[in-house]
Design a protein around this motif. Structure first.
Motif, PDB file in Angstrom:
ATOM      1  N   THR A   1       0.656  -1.631  -0.115  1.00 30.42           N
ATOM      2  CA  THR A   1       0.093   0.027  -0.214  1.00 30.42           C
ATOM      3  C   THR A   1       1.110   1.199   0.165  1.00 30.42           C
ATOM      4  OG1 THR A   1      -2.015  -0.945   1.429  1.00 30.42           O
ATOM      5  CG2 THR A   1      -1.612   0.844   1.334  1.00 30.42           C
ATOM      6  N   HIS A   2       1.721   1.324   0.597  1.00 27.79           N
ATOM      7  CA  HIS A   2       3.005   2.200   0.882  1.00 27.79           C
ATOM      8  C   HIS A   2       3.838   2.140   0.324  1.00 27.79           C
ATOM      9  CE1 HIS A   2      -0.542   3.018   4.180  1.00 27.79           C
ATOM     10  NE2 HIS A   2      -1.059   3.474   3.844  1.00 27.79           N
ATOM     11  N   PHE A   3       4.415   1.124  -0.191  1.00 24.47           N
ATOM     12  CA  PHE A   3       5.749   0.840  -0.919  1.00 24.47           C
ATOM     13  C   PHE A   3       5.390  -0.919  -1.079  1.00 24.47           C
ATOM     14  CE2 PHE A   3       5.516  -1.193   3.411  1.00 24.47           C
ATOM     15  CZ  PHE A   3       6.329  -2.036   3.889  1.00 24.47           C
ATOM     16  N   LEU A   4       6.589  -0.488  -1.643  1.00 26.18           N
ATOM     17  CA  LEU A   4       7.052  -2.379  -2.695  1.00 26.18           C
ATOM     18  C   LEU A   4       6.821  -3.166  -1.946  1.00 26.18           C
ATOM     19  CD1 LEU A   4       7.771  -0.847  -6.830  1.00 26.18           C
ATOM     20  CD2 LEU A   4       5.027  -1.687  -4.965  1.00 26.18           C
ATOM     21  N   PRO A   5       6.992  -4.676  -2.107  1.00 27.03           N
ATOM     22  CA  PRO A   5       7.390  -5.032  -1.099  1.00 27.03           C
ATOM     23  C   PRO A   5       8.879  -5.962  -1.364  1.00 27.03           C
ATOM     24  CG  PRO A   5       5.583  -5.962  -2.419  1.00 27.03           C
ATOM     25  CD  PRO A   5       5.796  -5.700  -2.675  1.00 27.03           C
ATOM     26  N   ASP A   6       9.464  -5.321  -2.153  1.00 23.25           N
ATOM     27  CA  ASP A   6      10.933  -5.604  -2.619  1.00 23.25           C
ATOM     28  C   ASP A   6      11.527  -4.031  -2.030  1.00 23.25           C
ATOM     29  OD1 ASP A   6       9.891  -4.266  -4.436  1.00 23.25           O
ATOM     30  OD2 ASP A   6      10.956  -4.634  -6.077  1.00 23.25           O
ATOM     31  N   ALA A   7      11.127  -3.410  -1.604  1.00 24.07           N
ATOM     32  CA  ALA A   7      11.708  -2.015  -0.821  1.00 24.07           C
ATOM     33  C   ALA A   7      12.595  -2.677  -0.423  1.00 24.07           C
ATOM     34  CB  ALA A   7      11.105  -1.209  -0.086  1.00 24.07           C
ATOM     35  N   ASP A   8      14.026  -1.319  -0.647  1.00 25.50           N
ATOM     36  CA  ASP A   8      15.333  -1.640   0.029  1.00 25.50           C
ATOM     37  C   ASP A   8      15.396  -1.178   0.793  1.00 25.50           C
ATOM     38  OD1 ASP A   8      17.721  -0.041   1.037  1.00 25.50           O
ATOM     39  OD2 ASP A   8      18.650  -1.147  -0.800  1.00 25.50           O
ATOM     40  N   PRO A   9      15.847  -2.143   2.477  1.00 24.57           N
ATOM     41  CA  PRO A   9      15.085  -1.650   3.799  1.00 24.57           C
ATOM     42  C   PRO A   9      15.844  -0.998   4.259  1.00 24.57           C
ATOM     43  CG  PRO A   9      16.490  -4.270   3.656  1.00 24.57           C
ATOM     44  CD  PRO A   9      16.452  -3.212   1.869  1.00 24.57           C
ATOM     45  N   PHE A  10      16.765  -0.457   4.342  1.00 20.96           N
ATOM     46  CA  PHE A  10      17.939   0.219   4.212  1.00 20.96           C
ATOM     47  C   PHE A  10      16.767   2.300   4.012  1.00 20.96           C
ATOM     48  CE2 PHE A  10      20.357   4.275   4.928  1.00 20.96           C
ATOM     49  CZ  PHE A  10      21.354   4.384   5.750  1.00 20.96           C
ATOM     50  N   LEU A  11      16.539   2.116   3.005  1.00 23.88           N
ATOM     51  CA  LEU A  11      15.870   3.269   2.177  1.00 23.88           C
ATOM     52  C   LEU A  11      14.589   3.514   3.422  1.00 23.88           C
ATOM     53  CD1 LEU A  11      16.546   3.053  -0.909  1.00 23.88           C
ATOM     54  CD2 LEU A  11      17.755   4.543   0.765  1.00 23.88           C
ATOM     55  N   LEU A  12      14.126   1.806   3.946  1.00 25.23           N
ATOM     56  CA  LEU A  12      12.453   1.839   4.030  1.00 25.23           C
ATOM     57  C   LEU A  12      12.726   1.925   4.911  1.00 25.23           C
ATOM     58  CD1 LEU A  12       9.899   1.447   3.979  1.00 25.23           C
ATOM     59  CD2 LEU A  12      10.041  -1.234   4.282  1.00 25.23           C
TER      60      LEU A  12
END
Length: 335
Positions: free
Chosen positions: A48-59
């Protein structure tokens, strides 16, 4: 790894500014004399707010940044935060429902956790925020921060203070985050260079805390732009019982977005795309020069895009005065 192992390893840091931090049933906080507490919560949900493969550091960065943005909009100094995490198993057992797996441990991805917490604490350290508590559980990836800040009594910026004749200002540039998301969703095709230019706005927004502090006793109202300029300015107008006249040609946009402004999608990104986390605020025209000085001092563009007028709603027009109509004013969670 148990829940408490996870908390100790990835989310426990010293909290010298709290009377009691992580490790008890509740944190103990003491507000500075003459200040009041500003409190806000934001939840980010995978898909919903981010893609499942989003970079974890940036997330990790963004999870805290969107909450810092709320403090900025109130003119508050951020002090403490709590973090609640629902984490999926790194290696789920095929055919085994989540609620029948052992409750003692969390099979979370430790590499993901290490990067996520690094991104979170890098930004926390930058703004002097201490993580003082939270919760972890198993489930679909869900990240929720509650943030606590301090603001001098009677100096908090509010949505309800706009005055007739105020100028409407925004910080930074608008629409790049929405343009990057449209590219990822296949609604527009950007070149590699174009995507690289606008992606940081989506993945690593910069909270405008320093600006929020400067706006105390200058701005009459403020809000952070999370759902889109029209939607969020609309909250100021509704709370203040006034209207706004906005000059579309005055909107601050990047060269990348400007190349797409003739398209409907480009206009939508600038006016109602959301995820900007810039500040929108109103201030008397007498402060125009002072705001220009603040812009120079912070090295942050501040742009006057219109004015507060009598009536209701937000009226957007082009340079020739022709009205510009948008189908939606911004992101709506339950639309």
């Amino acid at each position: 790894m148990t829940e408490f192992d996870l908390i100790r390893r990835y989310f426990t840091r010293d909290t010298p500014n709290a009377l009691l931090g992580v490790g008890d049933d509740a944190a103990l906080l003491k507000v500075s004399e003459g200040y009041v507490l500003a409190v806000s919560s934001d939840m980010l949900v995978s898909g919903t707010h981010f893609l499942p493969d989003a970079d974890p550091f940036l997330l990790g960065h963004k999870t805290l940044a969107v909450n810092l943005s709320d403090m900025a909009a109130m003119g508050a100094t951020p002090r403490w935060a709590t973090l609640a995490l629902a984490l999926p198993d790194a290696t789920p057992v095929k055919g085994t429902p989540l609620d029948t797996r052992p409750a003692a441990g969390l099979g979370a991805d430790e590499s993901w956790l290490e990067k996520f917490s690094a991104g979170f604490f890098a930004l926390a350290q930058q703004y002097g925020v201490e993580l003082v508590g939270g919760d972890t559980t198993r489930g679909p990836l869900n990240l929720c921060v509650t943030i606590f800040g301090e603001v001098p009594a009677r100096q908090a910026l509010r949505r309800s203070g706009a005055q007739l004749g105020d100028e409407v200002w925004v910080s930074g540039t608008l629409g790049d985050a929405a343009l990057a998301l449209a590219h990822l969703q296949g609604r527009i095709q950007l070149s590699d260079a174009e995507y690289a230019a606008c992606a940081p706005a989506l993945h690593q927004p910069q909270p405008r805390v320093a600006l929020g502090l400067e706006l105390r006793n200058i701005a009459n109202s403020a809000i952070d732009i999370s759902d889109g300029l029209l939607a969020d300015l609309g909250h100021i107008l509704e709370a203040s019982k006034l209207a706004a006249s906005i000059n579309f040609s005055a909107l601050p946009v990047s060269p990348t977005l400007r190349d797409h402004l003739q398209q409907a999608l480009g206009k939508q990104c600038a006016l109602s795309g959301g995820d900007d986390y810039e500040l929108c605020f109103t201030a008397p025209i007498a402060h125009h020069g002072e705001l220009q000085n603040i812009s120079a001092r912070l090295k942050l563009p501040l742009t006057c895009i219109g004015k507060i007028v009598a009536g209701t709603g937000c009226l957007v027009h082009d340079a020739a005065g022709n009205p510009i109509h948008m189908e939606t004013s911004g992101y709506e969670h339950f639309r």
